[in-house]
Design a protein around this motif. Structure first.
Motif, PDB file in Angstrom:
ATOM      1  N   PHE A 391      88.068  39.046  38.021  1.00 58.03           N
ATOM      2  CA  PHE A 391      89.279  39.662  37.468  1.00 58.03           C
ATOM      3  C   PHE A 391      89.037  40.079  36.018  1.00 58.03           C
ATOM      4  CE2 PHE A 391      91.649  36.895  40.604  1.00 58.03           C
ATOM      5  CZ  PHE A 391      92.287  37.920  41.290  1.00 58.03           C
ATOM      6  N   THR A 392      89.858  40.980  35.533  1.00 60.36           N
ATOM      7  CA  THR A 392      89.907  41.280  34.104  1.00 60.36           C
ATOM      8  C   THR A 392      91.207  40.717  33.534  1.00 60.36           C
ATOM      9  OG1 THR A 392      89.929  43.038  32.440  1.00 60.36           O
ATOM     10  CG2 THR A 392      90.967  43.545  34.533  1.00 60.36           C
ATOM     11  N   LEU A 393      91.219  40.466  32.244  1.00 63.47           N
ATOM     12  CA  LEU A 393      92.440  40.030  31.563  1.00 63.47           C
ATOM     13  C   LEU A 393      93.120  41.178  30.839  1.00 63.47           C
ATOM     14  CD1 LEU A 393      91.374  36.532  30.112  1.00 63.47           C
ATOM     15  CD2 LEU A 393      92.509  37.066  32.275  1.00 63.47           C
ATOM     16  N   GLU A 394      92.663  42.399  31.065  1.00 63.96           N
ATOM     17  CA  GLU A 394      93.271  43.555  30.414  1.00 63.96           C
ATOM     18  C   GLU A 394      94.666  43.797  30.986  1.00 63.96           C
ATOM     19  OE1 GLU A 394      92.707  48.333  30.465  1.00 63.96           O
ATOM     20  OE2 GLU A 394      90.905  47.139  30.162  1.00 63.96           O
ATOM     21  N   PRO A 395      95.707  43.785  30.161  1.00 62.47           N
ATOM     22  CA  PRO A 395      97.073  43.942  30.674  1.00 62.47           C
ATOM     23  C   PRO A 395      97.255  45.276  31.406  1.00 62.47           C
ATOM     24  CG  PRO A 395      97.107  43.183  28.403  1.00 62.47           C
ATOM     25  CD  PRO A 395      95.688  43.555  28.704  1.00 62.47           C
ATOM     26  N   GLY A 396      97.864  45.215  32.573  1.00 64.58           N
ATOM     27  CA  GLY A 396      98.185  46.427  33.323  1.00 64.58           C
ATOM     28  C   GLY A 396      97.057  47.002  34.140  1.00 64.58           C
ATOM     29  N   HIS A 397      95.843  46.418  34.023  1.00 61.56           N
ATOM     30  CA  HIS A 397      94.721  46.935  34.799  1.00 61.56           C
ATOM     31  C   HIS A 397      94.916  46.595  36.274  1.00 61.56           C
ATOM     32  CE1 HIS A 397      90.583  47.343  36.282  1.00 61.56           C
ATOM     33  NE2 HIS A 397      90.359  48.100  35.224  1.00 61.56           N
ATOM     34  N   PRO A 398      94.501  47.478  37.203  1.00 65.76           N
ATOM     35  CA  PRO A 398      94.655  47.153  38.630  1.00 65.76           C
ATOM     36  C   PRO A 398      94.004  45.834  39.022  1.00 65.76           C
ATOM     37  CG  PRO A 398      94.030  49.458  38.370  1.00 65.76           C
ATOM     38  CD  PRO A 398      93.931  48.828  37.006  1.00 65.76           C
ATOM     39  N   ASN A 399      92.940  45.455  38.311  1.00 69.37           N
ATOM     40  CA  ASN A 399      92.206  44.225  38.627  1.00 69.37           C
ATOM     41  C   ASN A 399      92.575  43.082  37.685  1.00 69.37           C
ATOM     42  OD1 ASN A 399      90.237  42.755  40.145  1.00 69.37           O
ATOM     43  ND2 ASN A 399      88.748  43.066  38.508  1.00 69.37           N
ATOM     44  N   GLU A 400      93.749  43.151  37.072  1.00 69.75           N
ATOM     45  CA  GLU A 400      94.202  42.072  36.191  1.00 69.75           C
ATOM     46  C   GLU A 400      94.492  40.815  37.016  1.00 69.75           C
ATOM     47  OE1 GLU A 400      97.821  41.072  32.992  1.00 69.75           O
ATOM     48  OE2 GLU A 400      97.919  42.849  34.273  1.00 69.75           O
ATOM     49  N   LEU A 401      94.070  39.672  36.506  1.00 64.22           N
ATOM     50  CA  LEU A 401      94.345  38.398  37.159  1.00 64.22           C
ATOM     51  C   LEU A 401      95.841  38.202  37.353  1.00 64.22           C
ATOM     52  CD1 LEU A 401      93.620  35.438  38.039  1.00 64.22           C
ATOM     53  CD2 LEU A 401      93.780  34.848  35.595  1.00 64.22           C
ATOM     54  N   ALA A 402      96.230  37.817  38.560  1.00 63.31           N
ATOM     55  CA  ALA A 402      97.634  37.485  38.848  1.00 63.31           C
ATOM     56  C   ALA A 402      97.677  36.626  40.098  1.00 63.31           C
ATOM     57  CB  ALA A 402      98.479  38.748  39.036  1.00 63.31           C
ATOM     58  N   GLY A 403      98.705  35.851  40.226  1.00 60.00           N
ATOM     59  CA  GLY A 403      98.861  34.975  41.367  1.00 60.00           C
ATOM     60  C   GLY A 403      98.894  35.737  42.678  1.00 60.00           C
ATOM     61  N   GLY A 404      98.127  35.262  43.659  1.00 56.73           N
ATOM     62  CA  GLY A 404      98.116  35.873  44.981  1.00 56.73           C
ATOM     63  C   GLY A 404      97.261  37.116  45.117  1.00 56.73           C
TER      64      GLY A 404
END
Length: 525
Positions: A391-404
């Motif tokens: 994942f990336t931690l870049e806000p709003g990126h399609p591959n941003e880390l998020a639950g699920g």
């Protein structure tokens, strides 16, 4: 035809069935499954699970898989996504607030729920012939009795062991030390887990004591995983993406795998006369490296969880490749694009099997970095992948880390069709290198006219992290020419990747090849 005066290996030819993979015990186990009445899917699953015992630094039950396959008599290629998701409570903002710019590779934050076991059980039920217990028996046997550590496995174990922490050191070191070549490695607690899966199916892994052991071990280290995260894990049937290169149709697993990157790279390379270049010369390496920089930069921008990925048509459009190809200067290297996904690894196993009915399976299975996160469950020793580092931690990126969410994955199985006919399941291990490896393998075949084994044996180069990694198989003259073009050249300490392939010839004969960079082989009967 190869020069028989020189060291090397010939392609393996057979008619009834074949397996090619990175460890000979797994190849033999797959063949035994075929001979006992199993089909290619039974054999591929059996060999893959055994690879987790033979090559524990590369893969295991705590990992993910992607699979491409056809059913007997069909030319349609099917795809199965066996990758797991981040726990529901995962939150990129929490990591950003802690001052992090990427997901720490050896932390519980990097651990996504393993997806491979669910995928294997699903495929066994829907595509296989044998009972799950028969498929898992070879892995159970070797987990209990032990496997002599192979040379390449021992080579990889030394640097990989640095990642092992806590309980993982008890399960993956022998008396606190890295095993040497020929020493026996046993995994009796994993054998117990496999026995349970054989009797109860996927629920034995994703619910009950085994899942509770994984969750408790993660929570003790600060993870946010729950038993509900594990119980909810489900594989997903999907459709491959495809592209054409000089009469070869390349089929790849769709996002969240990076397979589309190989198609984009070949689309870029199609704007250059690769066939006119010296196959082992600097000109070809340079053009390939520049194409890789552009294709991988596009990958980092677009490829993510399929529920969050858009613009794949644009990604694979000929116009996109044409515009990117126009950016390549044949006389000068461009600066490397800054990656959005920093974590790079080279630890994966690949297995391909073709049976007498010409069902073909292309299966890739990994725990990401060497020994994954380095975290294993306390009781059963399930080594957990660190796919969340993708994942990336870049806000709003399609591959941003998020639950699920599923992270962008580097592992990609490959498949070729020619004139609508299924002709070759293949794979190239090597983490981020894999799309470049697929492109190099195809251009070796289509442009350089190499045989199957020669196409795998040929030296490799890879533009990675601002460096151009060039294997020892290239001459010093080539390396100097590349440096003169502006590349920062280095010889990597380990070879780049590993490949396996099975060609189905027009007359039905099977032709297998296996990479000498690994311990494995192609076997047929």
């Amino acid at each position: 035809m190869r020069n028989f005066h020189l060291p090397g290996r010939s392609e393996v030819l057979a008619t009834e069935g074949m397996c090619a993979t990175s460890h000979p015990l797994a190849a033999q186990a797959a063949l035994d499954i075929l001979k006992s009445g199993g089909n290619a899917m039974d054999a591929a699953i059996s060999g893959a699970v055994l690879l987790g015992i033979c090559e524990p630094q590369m893969t295991g039950l705590g990992g993910d898989c992607f699979v491409l396959y056809n059913r007997p008599g069909e030319t349609k290629i099917r795809a199965l996504n066996g990758s797991g998701r981040a726990p529901a409570a995962a939150d990129a903002q929490e990591l950003r607030d802690a001052g992090l710019t990427s997901v720490p590779i050896g932390s519980p934050h990097a651990i996504t729920v393993p997806g491979a076991v669910d995928a294997f059980c699903h495929l066994s039920e829907t595509e296989g012939r044998l009972e799950l217990g028969a498929i898992l028996q070879p892995a159970i046997h070797y987990a209990e009795r032990g496997v002599p550590v192979a040379p390449r496995v021992a080579f990889d174990w030394i640097p990989g062991a640095e990642a092992l922490q806590g309980a993982a050191r008890n399960h993956y070191l022998i008396h606190g030390r890295v095993p040497s070549v020929g020493q026996m490695f046993r995994a009796p607690r994993q054998a117990e887990v496999l026995h349970r899966i054989a009797r109860q199916g996927r629920d034995a892994f994703y619910t009950g004591e085994v899942a509770e052991d994984m969750v408790a071990s993660l929570n003790a280290m600060g993870g946010c995983h729950t038993v509900e995260d594990f119980a909810a894990t489900r594989c997903m049937e999907t459709e491959p993406v495809s592209g054409e290169y000089k009469g070869l149709e390349l089929l790849e697993h769709p996002p969240n795998g990076q397979g589309a990157t190989a198609i984009l790279m070949l689309n870029i390379l199609s704007h250059f006369d690769i066939a006119a270049m010296d196959p082992l010369g600097s000109e070809r390496v340079h053009i390939e490296a520049e194409a890789a920089k552009l294709a991988y930069d596009a990958r980092n921008r677009f490829i993510a969880d399929p529920d969050h990925t858009a613009r794949m048509e644009h990604f694979l459009a000929p116009e996109t490749a044409a515009r990117l190809a126009a950016l390549i200067d044949p006389k000068r290297a461009m600066p490397a694009a800054a990656p959005l996904t920093e974590a790079v690894h080279k630890d994966t196993v690949y297995i391909t099997v073709v049976d007498r009915d010409r069902m073909a399976v292309s299966l890739i299975y990994s725990i990401y970095h060497s020994f994954g996160s380095g975290i294993a469950s306390e009781k059963f020793g399930i080594l957990l992948q660190n796919r969340g580092a993708g994942f990336t931690l870049e806000p709003g990126h399609p591959n941003e880390l998020a639950g699920g969410k599923r992270p962008m994955h580097t592992i990609i199985p490959g498949f070729l069709r020619e004139n609508g006919r299924i002709s070759m399941p293949f794979g190239v291990m090597g983490g981020a290198y894999q799309p470049n490896g697929h492109a190099r393998f195809l251009t070796n075949l289509a442009d350089a006219g190499m045989g199957l084994q020669a196409a795998i044996d040929a030296p490799r180069a890879f533009a990675d992290g601002g460096m151009l990694k060039v294997e020892q198989g290239y001459s010093d003259k080539v390396r100097q020419q590349l440096a003169d073009l502006g590349h920062r050249v280095e010889v990597p300490p380990a070879p780049i990747g590993g490949a396996q392939a099975i060609r189905i010839r027009d007359n039905g004969t099977l032709e297998g090849a296996s990479d000498p960079r690994k311990d494995g082989c192609a076997l047929g009967y």
